[in-house]
Design an enzyme around this catalytic site. Structure first.
Site, PDB file in Angstrom:
ATOM      1  N   ASP A  35      67.958-121.987  13.993  1.00 42.20           N
ATOM      2  CA  ASP A  35      66.895-121.723  13.721  1.00 42.20           C
ATOM      3  C   ASP A  35      66.223-121.738  12.256  1.00 42.20           C
ATOM      4  OD1 ASP A  35      67.241-121.864  16.790  1.00 42.20           O
ATOM      5  OD2 ASP A  35      65.559-120.569  16.644  1.00 42.20           O
ATOM      6  N   CYS A  74      69.063-125.550  20.749  1.00 41.57           N
ATOM      7  CA  CYS A  74      70.152-125.267  19.901  1.00 41.57           C
ATOM      8  C   CYS A  74      71.194-126.693  20.919  1.00 41.57           C
ATOM      9  CB  CYS A  74      70.448-123.306  20.596  1.00 41.57           C
ATOM     10  SG  CYS A  74      69.639-123.093  19.685  1.00 41.57           S
ATOM     11  N   HIS A 130      76.433-125.346  20.900  1.00 48.41           N
ATOM     12  CA  HIS A 130      76.043-123.599  21.617  1.00 48.41           C
ATOM     13  C   HIS A 130      76.850-123.084  22.316  1.00 48.41           C
ATOM     14  CE1 HIS A 130      72.608-121.353  23.032  1.00 48.41           C
ATOM     15  NE2 HIS A 130      73.169-121.943  24.083  1.00 48.41           N
ATOM     16  N   HIS A 304      67.820-126.807  13.496  1.00 47.49           N
ATOM     17  CA  HIS A 304      66.166-127.115  14.178  1.00 47.49           C
ATOM     18  C   HIS A 304      65.063-126.254  13.542  1.00 47.49           C
ATOM     19  CE1 HIS A 304      65.798-124.371  17.195  1.00 47.49           C
ATOM     20  NE2 HIS A 304      66.873-124.340  17.556  1.00 47.49           N
TER      21      HIS A 304
HETATM   22 CA    CA Z   1      68.922-122.845  16.902  1.00 46.79          CA
END
Ligand code: CA
Ligand code: CA
Length: 458
Positions: A35, A74, A130, A304
């Site tokens: 993130d 994610c 993830h 991202h």
């Molecule tokens: Ca993420």
């Protein structure tokens, strides 16, 4: 006799070459951050950003200033990176299924498995995929560097509600943070004696929520002196309603502002980013103090971006610049230092780039393109823009200078980044740009894979 000796000599040379080519292959150190948007010093996304370690890494290799994710959340972003397959082929467009449950990826080796298959010893820790390398994906990892993510949480609420969406100065020391412990494990792995090339994947969890890092990182940013993102009140007036009010787990921008917590949230993000920068520095310092410094490719990326108010949004999943733009750095042998590449590149390009640079056989599943040309010459042009997809049927196409968005119902946006880097002015309805739109729209496949989420998630 002479003839036989020549044959033997030739054979030895061939064998010698094979042996040396395996031994000479570069190692790979892949640093994944969760993130992290463009609020790093070298990308200029925020004037208060303080990320000396990432900036230093950028200076020693190629910084991609226009890199974007495949899906701005994610799990599908990481599935796409690690498989080299786009969401429009594998069908995961939301926070959803484990790599293992996606039918289209049944026979696609993860990047790590592919490198292992070709003679590399693989290490992985933290958040890389993830859902982790579970089930048969675990076969692709030789050494687990640890599964814990982020750090401990306080018992009491600090700034927001209980759960994932709180933030504050906690715990007391870096040593208590799981990310910091992971950095130490990765640093230790770099000090081992390696008899074969290695591929180390390290996945740091911050600045992902909850944004708790030790107080000293918050103290670096005086709350009353922080610059807030530029968010015009009327920015959404020229934007179709599609993604404006998506039901998200994150607090809305309206709620954050109403509670008087915007400044505090921005401070938390900057603090968490500086902390993770420190973790990156620990790993790079270890590499630099090891015998592998000059023969290791370092790749750093984030899965991202993240909105802190831009386009009246908090968090991710959108198709605007703040959701899709990410840091991407590649440094190491053969890559000239100090210049950046402004061409639009995708995180999908990481897998084919590493296969190319490490001289592995081509993997026919990969849908990205090697960045070798941009690593050789920072200004080498790219002809294919980046396709980002979020929720089935919604896509953004980012070229060097433009962003085009088309939602499932046909609604459109178009931004000219040469004059409008903040994407304030939607040009999609101006007939003057019809050709521009058509040129970008043709990169959205006519047929895309169905969403796999509902069928395969538990
Ligand atoms: Ca993420
Ligand atoms: Ca606007």
């Amino acid at each position: 006799m002479i003839h036989r000796a020549s044959v033997l000599l030739a054979l030895c040379m061939v064998l010698g070459n094979v042996t040396s080519s395996l031994a000479d292959r570069p190692n790979v150190l892949m640093i994944c951050i969760d993130d992290l948007n463009d609020w790093v010093g070298c990308l200029g996304g925020h004037p208060n950003a303080n990320t000396p370690q990432i900036d230093s890494l950028a200076r020693r290799g190629r910084l991609f200033t226009n890199a974007h994710c495949v899906v701005p959340v994610c799990s599908p972003s990481r599935v796409s990176i690690m498989s080299g397959v786009h969401a429009t082929t594998h069908g995961s467009y939301e926070l959803g299924p484990d790599y293992r449950t996606i039918p289209k990826l049944k026979d696609v080796p993860t990047m790590q498995a592919y490198f292992k298959q070709h003679g590399y010893r693989t290490f992985a820790g933290g958040k890389v995929l993830h859902h982790g390398f579970t089930g048969h994906l675990a076969d692709g990892i030789d050494v687990n560097l640890g599964d814990r993510r982020g750090g401990p949480r306080p018992k009491e609420v600090m700034n927001w509600t209980k759960g994932a969406w709180d933030w504050g100065g906690f715990p007391e020391t870096d040593e208590q943070m799981f990310d910091f412990q992971l950095a130490k494990s990765a640093a230790a792995a770099l000090q081992l004696k390696h008899d074969q090339p290695f591929f180390i994947s390290v996945g740091f969890f911050r600045p992902h929520v909850p944004m708790f890092v030790p107080p000293k990182w918050f103290e670096m940013f005086a709350e009353d002196q922080i610059t807030l993102p530029n968010v015009p009140d009327d920015d959404m007036d020229d934007v179709p309603p599609n993604f404006q009010e998506m039901p998200m787990i994150a607090p809305t921008f309206r709620e954050i502002r109403k509670a008087g917590k915007w400044r505090s949230l921005v401070q938390a993000y900057l603090a968490n980013t500086s902390f993770v920068d420190r973790c990156v520095g620990s790993v790079i310092d270890s590499l630099d103090g090891s015998p592998y410094r000059d023969n290791t490719l370092v790749v750093l990326w984030s899965d991202h971006g993240f909105h802190l108010g831009e386009k009246h949004q908090i968090a991710k999943r959108m198709l605007w610049e703040e959701s899709t733009r990410v840091p991407l750095i590649v440094a190491g042998p053969g890559i000239s230092p100090g210049s950046s590449c402004a061409e639009a590149v995708s995180l999908l390009d990481i897998y084919p780039t590493l296969v190319d640079l490490c001289q592995l056989p081509e993997n026919p599943h990969l849908e990205g393109e090697s960045l070798r040309m941009q690593l050789d010459h920072a200004t080498a042009p790219r002809h294919r823009p980046v396709l980002t997809s979020s929720y089935y049927g919604n896509h953004a196409v980012r070229s060097r200078d433009w962003r085009y968005i088309r939602y499932k119902d046909g609604a459109e946006e178009l931004y000219d980044h040469r004059n409008d880097p903040n994407e304030f002015h939607n040009l999609a309805n101006d007939p003057k740009f019809a050709d521009q739109k058509a040129g970008l729209a043709k990169w959205i496949p006519a047929v895309v894979a169905d969403e796999v989420w509902k069928k395969n998630s538990k």
